[in-house]
Design an enzyme around this catalytic site. Structure first.
Site, PDB file in Angstrom:
ATOM      1  N   ASP A 249      29.461  42.045  34.176  1.00  0.00           N
ATOM      2  CA  ASP A 249      30.243  40.848  33.850  1.00  0.00           C
ATOM      3  C   ASP A 249      31.504  41.320  33.137  1.00  0.00           C
ATOM      4  OD1 ASP A 249      31.223  38.396  33.199  1.00  0.00           O
ATOM      5  OD2 ASP A 249      29.334  37.610  32.445  1.00  0.00           O
ATOM      6  N   ASN A 257      43.962  35.859  33.504  1.00  0.00           N
ATOM      7  CA  ASN A 257      44.380  34.699  34.297  1.00  0.00           C
ATOM      8  C   ASN A 257      45.282  33.779  33.488  1.00  0.00           C
ATOM      9  OD1 ASN A 257      43.223  35.238  36.777  1.00  0.00           O
ATOM     10  ND2 ASN A 257      41.274  34.277  36.260  1.00  0.00           N
ATOM     11  N   HIS A 262      46.792  33.639  38.093  1.00  0.00           N
ATOM     12  CA  HIS A 262      45.638  33.982  38.932  1.00  0.00           C
ATOM     13  C   HIS A 262      45.960  35.089  39.932  1.00  0.00           C
ATOM     14  CE1 HIS A 262      42.827  30.879  37.577  1.00  0.00           C
ATOM     15  NE2 HIS A 262      43.896  30.114  37.395  1.00  0.00           N
ATOM     16  N   ASP A 266      43.664  38.285  40.489  1.00  0.00           N
ATOM     17  CA  ASP A 266      43.162  38.761  41.785  1.00  0.00           C
ATOM     18  C   ASP A 266      43.421  40.259  41.954  1.00  0.00           C
ATOM     19  OD1 ASP A 266      42.309  36.245  42.373  1.00  0.00           O
ATOM     20  OD2 ASP A 266      43.982  35.746  43.700  1.00  0.00           O
ATOM     21  N   ASP A 292      33.918  36.811  38.310  1.00  0.00           N
ATOM     22  CA  ASP A 292      34.214  38.100  37.673  1.00  0.00           C
ATOM     23  C   ASP A 292      32.935  38.899  37.460  1.00  0.00           C
ATOM     24  OD1 ASP A 292      33.084  36.521  35.744  1.00  0.00           O
ATOM     25  OD2 ASP A 292      34.587  36.890  34.197  1.00  0.00           O
TER      26      ASP A 292
END
Length: 634
Positions: A249, A257, A262, A266, A292
């Site tokens: 995680d 972000n 975003h 990415d 994520d």
């Protein structure tokens, strides 16, 4: 019919398509060739034996030898055509060889015994040659050769009778070529239909494979997705050869972000995927199983220390800064590891890895946690507690405890906070820190809230004015229209009581959807209740957002109180909050006051309302009423 003429292909694809058509046509003609060769073998074998009966001397040698050679050649070519993938040119050559031998049989016979009635063999040969020709080239050559043989025999034996045979030759050529083209048209239509079917099947397979890739792959990173991860894990678990499952995680990804957009997020995910892939051995698998979250599969038996070392190296790679154009971002990761047991399913080993990842993220400040027997015991205890909570009688097991709020200027109680306490008939007293998060997961918080509201209204009815009682509202309460409707019904059924009831909300609950929270709070305000903001300073709210809320009180979180005597940052935050409340005309309660030193430091900053163990622990309803006459000295 297959054209023997070469053409300049406009593209490699067109050339490949023509090659495919040719191959199918050859395949369709192959059964005809085999029949033709078997028929020739049988016929000329019979003719060979017939020559021994009718011929003698040199005539026998020539005629029988020629027919026997034809029979043997036809048999050999039948075997070749039947067993090998023969090209168009080779079929033409083999076919031409047998046709030549068949023509020689008829020519030699007429040279030995000229019989006009048997000149019909030549037209028959022309038709047979035409029906077995693969290309236009071989068709024209074979038919022309048969007709030329007939004309040659007539010119040598009876030149004066050539006239009628010219018309026979023309009729033979037209008939042979017509029959051949008819047969060829039938075969080409069959081949065309077969090619269309095969093309449709190939396209269907291609689409199915493409859909399978899309269904099993993450579109952003190209890694296997959760579906493929679970399929692979199931196969590895069922093989009973051992597999280690890792779940990662990413910590701090949301901040990327929020800060860079975003698109930058990415790019970070793509780089994380590449780093994980580079570190994973060939037999392993890396998948993106969530926004994520990444999953790792390492099949086989592994040394525990080596696995732990490798996991640490993976997290080091994740912590390496990411270049985002002109900016640099950094994140970290929390990893949970679990080893598959012989009796495991894919879901059970994944659950253990997920539990370990949760522990690593929330209780270990990141890093790696390997699922252990202690974790298993914790899970069993949690399930036992969850089962008891689901089966609990809330009317008898969930009771309130009321913690006083003290006005330090008078030393008297000015209100209470209702706190849920659970005494299980099976487990005994259970800590709120344990059962409240569990109730949130199980969706039981609204029932607890309703229970607390009823008890709070009961206490309000016994308290002298203007003392108030507060009840906590969770994010689940605010987000549930049904819960807010039931609370409204409870308040409506208690005239007068709601005007001395406070509902405490946290920053986290409000900031999740401030407009939705406002709508829910307006329902409560309509009954005369007031709103308090609990645990202030621990969330992410801005002062501008706080001003939008219909607040009557702010409660400063206990985390700022622990080191209030020495921590200048805590002192500044508390002082700023007290000033804010004074400017807004609302009250401010400081939570978590446990020592006289803390109370004195807070008094110097301007605090007057306190809630904490220094003044009182949570009390029963009767003890709360009795505490009203007690003067608390600060």
């Amino acid at each position: 019919m297959i054209s023997s003429e070469g053409r300049n292909s406009s593209s490699p694809t067109a050339a490949a398509d023509r090659k495919t058509v040719t191959e199918h046509l050859v395949a369709s003609y192959r059964p005809l060739h085999r029949i033709f060769m078997l028929t020739a073998t049988a016929y000329y074998s019979f003719v060979t034996f017939a020559h021994f009966k009718d011929e003698a001397g040199l005539d026998l040698l020539i005629l029988a030898g020629t027919s026997a050679t034809t029979a043997i050649a036809a048999l050999v070519i039948w075997r070749i055509v039947a067993s090998l993938n023969v090209s168009v040119l080779r079929i033409e050559l083999l076919n031409g060889l047998v046709q030549l031998l068949m023509l020689l049989n008829v020519l030699f016979y007429h040279m030995v015994h000229y019989e006009p009635a048997k000149l019909v063999y030549f037209p028959l040969l022309a038709v047979a040659f035409a029906m077995s020709s693969v290309t236009q080239r071989s068709l024209i050559i074979s038919v022309a050769t048969a007709i030329a043989g007939m004309i040659l025999v007539i010119m040598l034996a009876s030149p004066s009778s050539i006239g009628p045979y010219v018309f026979i030759s023309i009729a033979t050529a037209v008939t042979a070529i017509g029959l051949s083209n008819f047969l060829r048209g039938v075969i080409e239509r069959e081949v065309g239909a077969r090619l269309k079917t095969e093309a449709a099947m190939r396209e269907s397979r291609r689409m199915a494979e493409a859909n399978a890739r899309l269904a099993n792959a993450d579109f952003l990173t190209g890694l296997p997705n959760r579906r493929q991860f679970m399929q692979s894990l199931s196969i590895m678990v069922e093989a009973r050869q051992g597999v280690i499952v890792g779940l990662i995680d990413l910590d701090g990804f949301k901040g990327i972000n929020d800060a860079f957009g975003h698109g930058a997020g990415d790019r970070v995910l793509i780089q994380v995927a590449r780093r994980l892939n580079e570190m994973m051995p060939p037999e392993g698998l890396v998948a993106r199983i969530g926004g994520d979250e990444f999953g790792l599969l390492m099949p086989g038996q592994h040394d525990a220390l080596a696995v732990l070392t490798g996991a640490e190296q993976v997290l080091v790679a994740i912590r390496t800064p990411f270049e985002l154009g002109s900016a640099v971002a950094q994140i970290s990761g929390s990893m949970g590891l679990a080893d598959a047991h012989p009796d495991d399913t894919a879901e059970s080993v994944l659950d253990r890895a997920d539990y370990a990842a949760y522990e690593a993220k929330h209780h270990n400040n990141g890093g790696v946690i390997v699922f252990s027997e202690q974790h298993l015991a914790d899970i069993q205890q949690t399930r036992q507690t969850e089962r008891a909570l689901l089966q609990a009688d809330f009317d008898t097991e969930i009771i309130p405890a009321f913690q006083p709020i003290i006005d330090a200027r008078t030393g008297l109680v000015c209100g209470f906070e209702a706190l849920a306490r659970w005494t299980s008939v099976e487990l005994g007293p259970v800590s709120p820190a344990r059962f409240i998060p569990m109730a949130e997961r199980l969706g039981l918080v609204p029932r607890i809230t309703e229970r607390m509201v009823r008890h709070a209204l009961d206490l309000v009815a016994q308290l002298p004015a203007p003392l108030r009682v507060s009840v906590n509202l969770s994010v689940h309460d605010l987000a549930s229209a049904d819960t807010m409707r039931r609370l409204s019904d409870i308040l409506a059924a208690t005239p007068g009581g709601p005007s001395r009831l406070d509902f405490e909300i946290t920053e986290t609950a409000v900031m999740r959807d401030i407009d939705e929270a406002n709508q829910a709070l307006l329902i409560l305000l309509a009954h005369g209740a007031r709103i308090s903001l609990d645990d202030f300073g621990t969330g992410h709210s801005s002062l501008s957002r706080v001003q939008k809320l219909p607040l009557d009180r702010i409660k400063i979180d206990r985390s700022f109180v622990a080191n209030i005597q020495t921590d200048r940052a805590s002192q500044a935050i508390v002082k700023t909050t007290l000033d804010l409340c004074q400017n807004l005309g609302i009250s401010c309660v400081v939570e978590g006051a446990e020592t006289l030193e803390q109370v004195n430091a807070l008094r110097k900053l301007g605090a007057v309302l306190f809630q904490g163990y220094y003044f009182s622990r949570p009390l029963t309803a009767d003890a709360a009423l009795a505490s009203l006459s007690v003067r608390h000295v600060a």
